[in-house]
Design a protein around this motif. Structure first.
Motif, PDB file in Angstrom:
ATOM      1  N   ASP A   1       0.832  -1.191   0.000  1.00  0.00           N
ATOM      2  CA  ASP A   1       0.000   0.000   0.000  1.00  0.00           C
ATOM      3  C   ASP A   1       0.880   1.259   0.000  1.00  0.00           C
ATOM      4  OD1 ASP A   1       1.044   0.154   2.561  1.00  0.00           O
ATOM      5  OD2 ASP A   1      -0.838  -0.322   3.568  1.00  0.00           O
ATOM      6  N   GLY A   2       0.288   2.388   0.404  1.00  0.00           N
ATOM      7  CA  GLY A   2       0.998   3.657   0.380  1.00  0.00           C
ATOM      8  C   GLY A   2       2.176   3.745   1.324  1.00  0.00           C
ATOM      9  N   HIS A   3       2.248   2.862   2.318  1.00  0.00           N
ATOM     10  CA  HIS A   3       3.398   2.834   3.213  1.00  0.00           C
ATOM     11  C   HIS A   3       4.591   2.127   2.576  1.00  0.00           C
ATOM     12  CE1 HIS A   3       1.125   4.405   6.594  1.00  0.00           C
ATOM     13  NE2 HIS A   3       0.171   3.536   6.328  1.00  0.00           N
ATOM     14  N   ARG A   4       4.302   1.408   1.483  1.00  0.00           N
ATOM     15  CA  ARG A   4       5.353   0.634   0.820  1.00  0.00           C
ATOM     16  C   ARG A   4       5.645   1.112  -0.599  1.00  0.00           C
ATOM     17  NH1 ARG A   4       8.490  -3.549   1.734  1.00  0.00           N
ATOM     18  NH2 ARG A   4       7.405  -5.122   0.511  1.00  0.00           N
ATOM     19  N   VAL A   5       4.730   1.901  -1.174  1.00  0.00           N
ATOM     20  CA  VAL A   5       4.878   2.307  -2.577  1.00  0.00           C
ATOM     21  C   VAL A   5       4.517   3.783  -2.736  1.00  0.00           C
ATOM     22  CG1 VAL A   5       4.144   1.868  -4.959  1.00  0.00           C
ATOM     23  CG2 VAL A   5       4.219  -0.025  -3.327  1.00  0.00           C
ATOM     24  N   SER A   6       5.308   4.497  -3.551  1.00  0.00           N
ATOM     25  CA  SER A   6       5.002   5.889  -3.915  1.00  0.00           C
ATOM     26  C   SER A   6       5.147   6.034  -5.424  1.00  0.00           C
ATOM     27  CB  SER A   6       5.963   6.861  -3.205  1.00  0.00           C
ATOM     28  OG  SER A   6       5.830   6.793  -1.808  1.00  0.00           O
ATOM     29  N   VAL A   7       4.210   6.744  -6.049  1.00  0.00           N
ATOM     30  CA  VAL A   7       4.246   6.903  -7.507  1.00  0.00           C
ATOM     31  C   VAL A   7       4.011   8.359  -7.886  1.00  0.00           C
ATOM     32  CG1 VAL A   7       3.368   4.567  -7.865  1.00  0.00           C
ATOM     33  CG2 VAL A   7       1.772   6.476  -7.848  1.00  0.00           C
ATOM     34  N   VAL A   8       4.515   8.740  -9.052  1.00  0.00           N
ATOM     35  CA  VAL A   8       4.196  10.024  -9.675  1.00  0.00           C
ATOM     36  C   VAL A   8       3.905   9.759 -11.146  1.00  0.00           C
ATOM     37  CG1 VAL A   8       5.534  11.454  -8.077  1.00  0.00           C
ATOM     38  CG2 VAL A   8       6.638  10.535 -10.134  1.00  0.00           C
ATOM     39  N   PRO A   9       3.127  10.613 -11.801  1.00  0.00           N
ATOM     40  CA  PRO A   9       2.775  10.371 -13.202  1.00  0.00           C
ATOM     41  C   PRO A   9       3.837  10.871 -14.172  1.00  0.00           C
ATOM     42  CG  PRO A   9       1.644  12.318 -12.419  1.00  0.00           C
ATOM     43  CD  PRO A   9       2.402  11.776 -11.241  1.00  0.00           C
ATOM     44  N   GLY A  10       3.872  10.232 -15.338  1.00  0.00           N
ATOM     45  CA  GLY A  10       4.690  10.709 -16.447  1.00  0.00           C
ATOM     46  C   GLY A  10       3.819  11.282 -17.541  1.00  0.00           C
ATOM     47  N   ASN A  11       4.431  11.729 -18.616  1.00  0.00           N
ATOM     48  CA  ASN A  11       3.670  12.324 -19.707  1.00  0.00           C
ATOM     49  C   ASN A  11       2.704  11.325 -20.335  1.00  0.00           C
ATOM     50  OD1 ASN A  11       6.526  11.516 -20.505  1.00  0.00           O
ATOM     51  ND2 ASN A  11       5.558  11.489 -22.515  1.00  0.00           N
ATOM     52  N   HIS A  12       3.040  10.037 -20.341  1.00  0.00           N
ATOM     53  CA  HIS A  12       2.133   9.036 -20.916  1.00  0.00           C
ATOM     54  C   HIS A  12       0.945   8.746 -19.995  1.00  0.00           C
ATOM     55  CE1 HIS A  12       4.054   7.448 -24.629  1.00  0.00           C
ATOM     56  NE2 HIS A  12       5.111   8.050 -24.102  1.00  0.00           N
ATOM     57  N   ASP A  13       1.051   9.127 -18.732  1.00  0.00           N
ATOM     58  CA  ASP A  13      -0.045   8.884 -17.792  1.00  0.00           C
ATOM     59  C   ASP A  13      -1.111   9.972 -17.841  1.00  0.00           C
ATOM     60  OD1 ASP A  13       1.234   6.550 -16.830  1.00  0.00           O
ATOM     61  OD2 ASP A  13       2.554   7.804 -15.598  1.00  0.00           O
ATOM     62  N   ASN A  14      -0.818  11.065 -18.519  1.00  0.00           N
ATOM     63  CA  ASN A  14      -1.817  12.087 -18.850  1.00  0.00           C
ATOM     64  C   ASN A  14      -1.708  12.362 -20.347  1.00  0.00           C
ATOM     65  OD1 ASN A  14      -3.259  12.891 -16.398  1.00  0.00           O
ATOM     66  ND2 ASN A  14      -1.262  13.561 -15.655  1.00  0.00           N
ATOM     67  N   TYR A  15      -1.792  11.286 -21.106  1.00  0.00           N
ATOM     68  CA  TYR A  15      -1.484  11.326 -22.539  1.00  0.00           C
ATOM     69  C   TYR A  15      -2.470  12.182 -23.328  1.00  0.00           C
ATOM     70  CZ  TYR A  15       0.707   9.387 -26.751  1.00  0.00           C
ATOM     71  OH  TYR A  15       1.410   9.220 -27.921  1.00  0.00           O
ATOM     72  N   THR A  16      -3.718  12.200 -22.875  1.00  0.00           N
ATOM     73  CA  THR A  16      -4.737  12.995 -23.554  1.00  0.00           C
ATOM     74  C   THR A  16      -5.295  14.054 -22.609  1.00  0.00           C
ATOM     75  OG1 THR A  16      -6.594  11.570 -22.913  1.00  0.00           O
ATOM     76  CG2 THR A  16      -5.389  10.974 -24.921  1.00  0.00           C
ATOM     77  N   PHE A  17      -5.858  15.102 -23.182  1.00  0.00           N
ATOM     78  CA  PHE A  17      -6.445  16.164 -22.363  1.00  0.00           C
ATOM     79  C   PHE A  17      -7.624  15.633 -21.556  1.00  0.00           C
ATOM     80  CE2 PHE A  17      -4.050  18.488 -25.513  1.00  0.00           C
ATOM     81  CZ  PHE A  17      -3.538  19.564 -24.804  1.00  0.00           C
ATOM     82  N   THR A  18      -8.358  14.665 -22.101  1.00  0.00           N
ATOM     83  CA  THR A  18      -9.489  14.086 -21.380  1.00  0.00           C
ATOM     84  C   THR A  18      -9.025  13.325 -20.145  1.00  0.00           C
ATOM     85  OG1 THR A  18     -10.799  13.896 -23.405  1.00  0.00           O
ATOM     86  CG2 THR A  18     -11.447  12.523 -21.548  1.00  0.00           C
ATOM     87  N   ALA A  19      -7.956  12.517 -20.281  1.00  0.00           N
ATOM     88  CA  ALA A  19      -7.432  11.767 -19.143  1.00  0.00           C
ATOM     89  C   ALA A  19      -6.966  12.710 -18.039  1.00  0.00           C
ATOM     90  CB  ALA A  19      -6.286  10.868 -19.596  1.00  0.00           C
ATOM     91  N   ALA A  20      -6.329  13.815 -18.436  1.00  0.00           N
ATOM     92  CA  ALA A  20      -5.848  14.775 -17.440  1.00  0.00           C
ATOM     93  C   ALA A  20      -7.010  15.488 -16.769  1.00  0.00           C
ATOM     94  CB  ALA A  20      -4.917  15.788 -18.109  1.00  0.00           C
ATOM     95  N   ARG A  21      -7.998  15.905 -17.553  1.00  0.00           N
ATOM     96  CA  ARG A  21      -9.140  16.633 -17.009  1.00  0.00           C
ATOM     97  C   ARG A  21      -9.932  15.770 -16.037  1.00  0.00           C
ATOM     98  NH1 ARG A  21     -11.271  17.590 -21.415  1.00  0.00           N
ATOM     99  NH2 ARG A  21     -12.999  16.116 -21.416  1.00  0.00           N
ATOM    100  N   ARG A  22     -10.061  14.504 -16.347  1.00  0.00           N
ATOM    101  CA  ARG A  22     -10.807  13.590 -15.475  1.00  0.00           C
ATOM    102  C   ARG A  22      -9.965  13.019 -14.343  1.00  0.00           C
ATOM    103  NH1 ARG A  22     -14.285  10.127 -20.028  1.00  0.00           N
ATOM    104  NH2 ARG A  22     -15.571  11.880 -20.730  1.00  0.00           N
ATOM    105  N   ARG A  23      -8.669  13.368 -14.338  1.00  0.00           N
ATOM    106  CA  ARG A  23      -7.746  12.963 -13.267  1.00  0.00           C
ATOM    107  C   ARG A  23      -7.786  11.452 -13.062  1.00  0.00           C
ATOM    108  NH1 ARG A  23      -8.982  16.924  -8.325  1.00  0.00           N
ATOM    109  NH2 ARG A  23      -7.450  15.516  -7.382  1.00  0.00           N
ATOM    110  N   ARG A  24      -7.652  10.734 -14.173  1.00  0.00           N
ATOM    111  CA  ARG A  24      -7.738   9.280 -14.120  1.00  0.00           C
ATOM    112  C   ARG A  24      -6.552   8.688 -13.347  1.00  0.00           C
ATOM    113  NH1 ARG A  24     -12.231   7.922 -14.125  1.00  0.00           N
ATOM    114  NH2 ARG A  24     -11.988   5.901 -15.122  1.00  0.00           N
ATOM    115  N   PHE A  25      -5.359   9.281 -13.498  1.00  0.00           N
ATOM    116  CA  PHE A  25      -4.209   8.780 -12.750  1.00  0.00           C
ATOM    117  C   PHE A  25      -4.451   8.908 -11.252  1.00  0.00           C
ATOM    118  CE2 PHE A  25      -0.175   9.138 -10.571  1.00  0.00           C
ATOM    119  CZ  PHE A  25       0.608   8.158 -11.165  1.00  0.00           C
ATOM    120  N   ASP A  26      -4.926  10.071 -10.813  1.00  0.00           N
ATOM    121  CA  ASP A  26      -5.177  10.291  -9.383  1.00  0.00           C
ATOM    122  C   ASP A  26      -6.200   9.301  -8.841  1.00  0.00           C
ATOM    123  OD1 ASP A  26      -3.498  12.386  -9.867  1.00  0.00           O
ATOM    124  OD2 ASP A  26      -4.987  13.963  -9.548  1.00  0.00           O
ATOM    125  N   TYR A  27      -7.174   8.935  -9.673  1.00  0.00           N
ATOM    126  CA  TYR A  27      -8.217   8.006  -9.245  1.00  0.00           C
ATOM    127  C   TYR A  27      -7.655   6.591  -9.064  1.00  0.00           C
ATOM    128  CZ  TYR A  27     -12.222   4.856  -9.668  1.00  0.00           C
ATOM    129  OH  TYR A  27     -13.132   3.841  -9.471  1.00  0.00           O
TER     130      TYR A  27
END
Length: 273
Positions: free
Chosen positions: A88-114
């Motif tokens: 879980d979060g005590h064992r893993v930390s992540v940040v997004p790259g450019n491919h993780d917000n590849y489209t404006f729709t994915a970024a607007r809907r914050r799919r990575f954060d979800y």
């Protein structure tokens, strides 16, 4: 504490994806997949890396972006399921790259954060947004920055917003952070190695401002991805006391490469007194 660092997984999963999903920037990404990327990056290599990391008795895993190829829900889900096997979060930390917000729709809907909410939660009591987040571990402070922004085709640039930098500078001044070894996660390199003429099309556009904030705050180490090859740079703190180490692990999912430096990689860092 022992930290493992993986990056640029580029996990591909087209399950349930129809042709309409490619009527945007994904059309260029899809062509790239057909030409080389679909074979070049393999999920099985990432699974093997995670198994080796478990055997190395690592305390925490950091992932510096590009977990997905095309910001598809199926890819987010695949990446999340693989990380969940590690912890879980005590064992893993992540940040997004450019491919993780590849489209404006994915970024607007914050799919990575979800999809990655359990690994980007913050211990900052004054947190107002998702980025940056802070994790306070035993002797270690992890700060996750997002340089991931949607761009037009061909571009893969990144930027850390002024709002994030303001929060970053506040966090670095708190005793909870300054008393710990400070590790910052970001996807884009702080100093892009200009190997090709078009490398400026994939740079961190406000790198000088980010480096200034980090070195002024006496950050100990920065891990990043994006270039798909190992790198190590030392930057002096602005007060002259100590160095900031900036390190890239390379892409963890590359199955084979003509240049050995680009073959699948992960790093392990042992942080001691």
């Amino acid at each position: 504490m022992r930290i493992a660092h993986i990056s640029d997984l580029h996990l591909l999963d087209l399950t349930g994806i129809g042709p309409l999903a490619f009527l945007n920037k994904r059309i260029t990404g899809g062509v790239n997949l057909l030409l080389k990327r679909a074979y070049h990056h393999q999920t099985s290599v990432v699974a093997q890396a995670l198994q080796q990391i478990r055997e190395a008795e690592v305390d925490h895993l950091v992932v510096t972006g590009d977990l997905t190829n095309l910001s598809l829900d199926s890819e987010y889900a695949l990446a999340a399921s693989m990380l969940r096997t590690f912890g879980d979060g005590h064992r893993v930390s992540v940040v997004p790259g450019n491919h993780d917000n590849y489209t404006f729709t994915a970024a607007r809907r914050r799919r990575f954060d979800y999809y990655f909410a359990e690994w980007i939660s913050s211990d900052d009591p004054n947190q107002k947004g998702v980025w940056p987040y802070l994790k306070l571990l035993d002797g270690l402070a992890i700060i996750g920055l997002s340089s991931s922004i949607p761009t037009l085709p061909i571009l893969a640039t990144g930027k850390v917003s002024d709002e994030q930098l303001n929060v970053l500078e506040r966090l670095l001044q708190t005793p909870e952070v300054s008393s710990r070894f400070t590790l910052v996660l970001i996807h884009h390199p702080l100093m892009l190695e200009r190997v090709k003429k078009l490398d400026g099309l994939r740079a961190l556009t406000n790198a000088k401002k980010v480096v200034s904030a980090l070195s002024r705050g006496r950050v100990d180490m920065v891990t990043h991805g994006h270039n798909h090859r190992p790198a190590f740079v030392e930057v002096p703190h602005q007060d002259g006391a100590g160095m900031m180490r900036v390190i890239e692990a390379g892409s963890t999912s590359v199955i084979e490469a003509q240049d050995e430096a680009h073959s699948g990689k992960f790093n392990i860092y042992d942080i001691e007194e």
